[in-house]
Motif scaffolding. Structure first.
Motif, PDB file in Angstrom:
ATOM      1  N   TYR A  75       0.753  -1.532   0.135  1.00 35.19           N
ATOM      2  CA  TYR A  75       0.226   0.157  -0.596  1.00 35.19           C
ATOM      3  C   TYR A  75       0.903   1.117  -0.079  1.00 35.19           C
ATOM      4  O   TYR A  75       0.577   1.978  -0.588  1.00 35.19           O
ATOM      5  N   LYS A  76       1.643   1.344   0.755  1.00 34.11           N
ATOM      6  CA  LYS A  76       2.497   2.422   0.729  1.00 34.11           C
ATOM      7  C   LYS A  76       3.297   2.324  -0.376  1.00 34.11           C
ATOM      8  O   LYS A  76       3.889   3.724  -1.213  1.00 34.11           O
ATOM      9  N   GLN A  77       3.706   1.903  -1.116  1.00 33.39           N
ATOM     10  CA  GLN A  77       4.753   1.845  -2.027  1.00 33.39           C
ATOM     11  C   GLN A  77       3.774   2.008  -3.421  1.00 33.39           C
ATOM     12  O   GLN A  77       4.124   2.772  -4.279  1.00 33.39           O
ATOM     13  N   ALA A  78       2.655   2.010  -3.672  1.00 29.69           N
ATOM     14  CA  ALA A  78       1.435   2.271  -4.551  1.00 29.69           C
ATOM     15  C   ALA A  78       0.938   2.896  -4.149  1.00 29.69           C
ATOM     16  O   ALA A  78       0.970   3.956  -5.206  1.00 29.69           O
ATOM     17  N   LEU A  79       1.063   3.583  -3.332  1.00 27.41           N
ATOM     18  CA  LEU A  79       0.868   4.973  -2.538  1.00 27.41           C
ATOM     19  C   LEU A  79       1.674   6.004  -2.776  1.00 27.41           C
ATOM     20  O   LEU A  79       1.481   7.071  -3.676  1.00 27.41           O
ATOM     21  N   ASN A  80       3.056   5.946  -2.481  1.00 29.92           N
ATOM     22  CA  ASN A  80       4.367   6.386  -3.650  1.00 29.92           C
ATOM     23  C   ASN A  80       3.928   7.320  -4.824  1.00 29.92           C
ATOM     24  O   ASN A  80       4.596   8.012  -5.204  1.00 29.92           O
ATOM     25  N   LEU A  81       3.300   6.092  -5.606  1.00 27.47           N
ATOM     26  CA  LEU A  81       3.952   5.855  -7.083  1.00 27.47           C
ATOM     27  C   LEU A  81       2.601   6.707  -7.210  1.00 27.47           C
ATOM     28  O   LEU A  81       2.674   7.024  -8.355  1.00 27.47           O
ATOM     29  N   ALA A  82       1.476   6.500  -7.139  1.00 26.36           N
ATOM     30  CA  ALA A  82       0.593   6.812  -6.567  1.00 26.36           C
ATOM     31  C   ALA A  82       0.686   8.810  -7.340  1.00 26.36           C
ATOM     32  O   ALA A  82       0.368   9.865  -8.202  1.00 26.36           O
ATOM     33  N   LEU A  83       1.443   9.207  -5.640  1.00 23.57           N
ATOM     34  CA  LEU A  83       1.788  10.486  -6.206  1.00 23.57           C
ATOM     35  C   LEU A  83       2.837  10.488  -6.708  1.00 23.57           C
ATOM     36  O   LEU A  83       1.971  11.644  -7.654  1.00 23.57           O
ATOM     37  N   TYR A  91      -6.128   3.971   4.192  1.00 29.28           N
ATOM     38  CA  TYR A  91      -5.921   2.237   4.340  1.00 29.28           C
ATOM     39  C   TYR A  91      -4.795   1.958   5.748  1.00 29.28           C
ATOM     40  O   TYR A  91      -5.905   1.796   6.624  1.00 29.28           O
ATOM     41  N   VAL A  92      -3.464   3.085   5.391  1.00 29.96           N
ATOM     42  CA  VAL A  92      -2.930   2.804   5.873  1.00 29.96           C
ATOM     43  C   VAL A  92      -2.821   2.837   7.250  1.00 29.96           C
ATOM     44  O   VAL A  92      -2.536   2.700   8.151  1.00 29.96           O
ATOM     45  N   VAL A  93      -3.269   4.748   7.519  1.00 32.70           N
ATOM     46  CA  VAL A  93      -3.160   5.006   9.070  1.00 32.70           C
ATOM     47  C   VAL A  93      -4.410   4.440   9.769  1.00 32.70           C
ATOM     48  O   VAL A  93      -4.274   4.034  10.434  1.00 32.70           O
ATOM     49  N   GLU A  94      -5.597   3.548   8.659  1.00 34.07           N
ATOM     50  CA  GLU A  94      -6.374   3.357   9.270  1.00 34.07           C
ATOM     51  C   GLU A  94      -6.021   1.384  10.093  1.00 34.07           C
ATOM     52  O   GLU A  94      -6.599   1.212  11.601  1.00 34.07           O
ATOM     53  N   SER A 146      -0.369   3.579  14.914  1.00 36.52           N
ATOM     54  CA  SER A 146       0.808   4.072  15.888  1.00 36.52           C
ATOM     55  C   SER A 146       2.411   4.616  15.423  1.00 36.52           C
ATOM     56  O   SER A 146       2.954   4.699  15.856  1.00 36.52           O
ATOM     57  N   THR A 147       2.292   4.953  13.663  1.00 37.61           N
ATOM     58  CA  THR A 147       3.306   5.016  13.884  1.00 37.61           C
ATOM     59  C   THR A 147       3.901   6.637  12.732  1.00 37.61           C
ATOM     60  O   THR A 147       2.423   7.285  11.869  1.00 37.61           O
ATOM     61  N   GLY A 148       4.606   7.621  12.919  1.00 42.47           N
ATOM     62  CA  GLY A 148       5.077   8.438  12.367  1.00 42.47           C
ATOM     63  C   GLY A 148       4.821   8.241  10.604  1.00 42.47           C
ATOM     64  O   GLY A 148       4.851   9.695   9.944  1.00 42.47           O
ATOM     65  N   ASP A 149       6.007   7.337  10.655  1.00 39.64           N
ATOM     66  CA  ASP A 149       5.646   7.178   9.320  1.00 39.64           C
ATOM     67  C   ASP A 149       4.869   7.194   8.288  1.00 39.64           C
ATOM     68  O   ASP A 149       4.326   7.749   6.550  1.00 39.64           O
ATOM     69  N   ASN A 150       3.231   6.175   8.644  1.00 37.94           N
ATOM     70  CA  ASN A 150       2.457   6.323   7.835  1.00 37.94           C
ATOM     71  C   ASN A 150       1.349   7.748   7.683  1.00 37.94           C
ATOM     72  O   ASN A 150       0.728   7.819   7.213  1.00 37.94           O
ATOM     73  N   TRP A 151       1.566   8.353   9.323  1.00 38.54           N
ATOM     74  CA  TRP A 151       1.049   9.469   8.655  1.00 38.54           C
ATOM     75  C   TRP A 151       2.068  10.960   8.134  1.00 38.54           C
ATOM     76  O   TRP A 151       1.355  11.547   7.363  1.00 38.54           O
ATOM     77  N   VAL A 152       3.659  10.622   8.323  1.00 40.57           N
ATOM     78  CA  VAL A 152       3.934  12.279   6.951  1.00 40.57           C
ATOM     79  C   VAL A 152       3.226  11.278   5.630  1.00 40.57           C
ATOM     80  O   VAL A 152       2.701  12.332   4.779  1.00 40.57           O
ATOM     81  N   LEU A 153       3.405   9.588   5.461  1.00 38.30           N
ATOM     82  CA  LEU A 153       2.518   9.600   3.947  1.00 38.30           C
ATOM     83  C   LEU A 153       0.864  10.159   3.870  1.00 38.30           C
ATOM     84  O   LEU A 153       0.326  10.491   2.429  1.00 38.30           O
ATOM     85  N   TYR A 154       0.749  10.109   5.327  1.00 39.52           N
ATOM     86  CA  TYR A 154      -1.124  10.757   4.665  1.00 39.52           C
ATOM     87  C   TYR A 154      -0.811  12.420   4.575  1.00 39.52           C
ATOM     88  O   TYR A 154      -1.214  11.973   3.618  1.00 39.52           O
ATOM     89  N   GLY A 155       0.167  12.663   4.878  1.00 38.06           N
ATOM     90  CA  GLY A 155       0.197  14.001   4.662  1.00 38.06           C
ATOM     91  C   GLY A 155       0.732  14.535   3.691  1.00 38.06           C
ATOM     92  O   GLY A 155       0.194  15.374   3.019  1.00 38.06           O
ATOM     93  N   ASN A 156       1.396  13.725   3.387  1.00 38.41           N
ATOM     94  CA  ASN A 156       2.155  14.270   1.950  1.00 38.41           C
ATOM     95  C   ASN A 156       1.111  14.184   0.403  1.00 38.41           C
ATOM     96  O   ASN A 156       0.947  14.902  -0.288  1.00 38.41           O
ATOM     97  N   VAL A 157      -0.484  13.112   0.950  1.00 39.81           N
ATOM     98  CA  VAL A 157      -0.421  13.043  -0.124  1.00 39.81           C
ATOM     99  C   VAL A 157      -1.883  13.850  -0.255  1.00 39.81           C
ATOM    100  O   VAL A 157      -2.218  14.561  -0.795  1.00 39.81           O
TER     101      VAL A 157
END
Length: 176
Positions: free
Chosen positions: A17-25, A39-42, A46-57
């Protein structure tokens, strides 16, 4: 397509999911990236990195306030999340440059190896606010950190040209 196949086979493959969302971006497919980021943050909030990905989107979609909230959430989970700090610094440049500078200072404490770039970013902020004394100071700091990083030298040379200090400008151009 390969990431989508992986996700179909293993709905819990957060890495996919993380790789796919980065590619989609990268492909400007923001709607799809948003679904995957949500979906990743759902699944793992509990991890900051997932919230950073969400914020990037959110930021890529132009949704600045939700992006800021996501980056702040990342910091609330991990106060040493340098990616969240760097993004908060950048996202605040236009709206609250003083806050941006504070985030850059915090980032610099975590990532001193990036000092030249951070000082250059700070100099650019001061330049945009016409605070030339501070701009010059940070350009000199950037150059001291990495004499091969050319952007601060160009900017400093241009500053000297505007000040009609041809000798100082020429000195910078010679260094370049």
């Amino acid at each position: 397509k390969e990431y989508q196949k992986t996700i179909v086979l293993d709905k819990e493959a957060l890495f996919a999911y993380k790789q796919a969302l980065n590619l989609a971006l990268l492909m400007s497919k923001f709607e799809q990236a948003e679904k995957w980021a949500a979906y990743v943050v759902e699944v793992d909030s509990s991890t900051g990195d997932n919230w950073v990905l969400y914020g990037n989107v959110k930021w890529a979609q132009g949704k600045v306030e939700p992006a800021k909230k996501a980056f702040k959430k990342a910091l609330s989970i991990d106060a040493r999340n340098s990616d969240a700090l760097y993004r908060l610094a950048n996202i605040n440049i236009r709206g609250d440059y003083k806050k941006a500078l504070k985030y850059f200072e915090k980032y610099l404490k975590l990532k001193p190896e990036n000092a030249a770039e951070v000082y250059y970013q700070m100099a650019s902020i001061y330049s945009s606010k016409n605070e030339l004394k501070e701009m010059k100071k940070y350009l000199e700091l950037a150059i001291a950190e990495n004499s091969f990083y050319l952007l601060p030298r160009y900017m400093l040379a241009e500053y000297y040209e505007i000040k009609k200090d041809t000798a100082a400008a020429l000195s910078q151009y010679k260094e370049i």
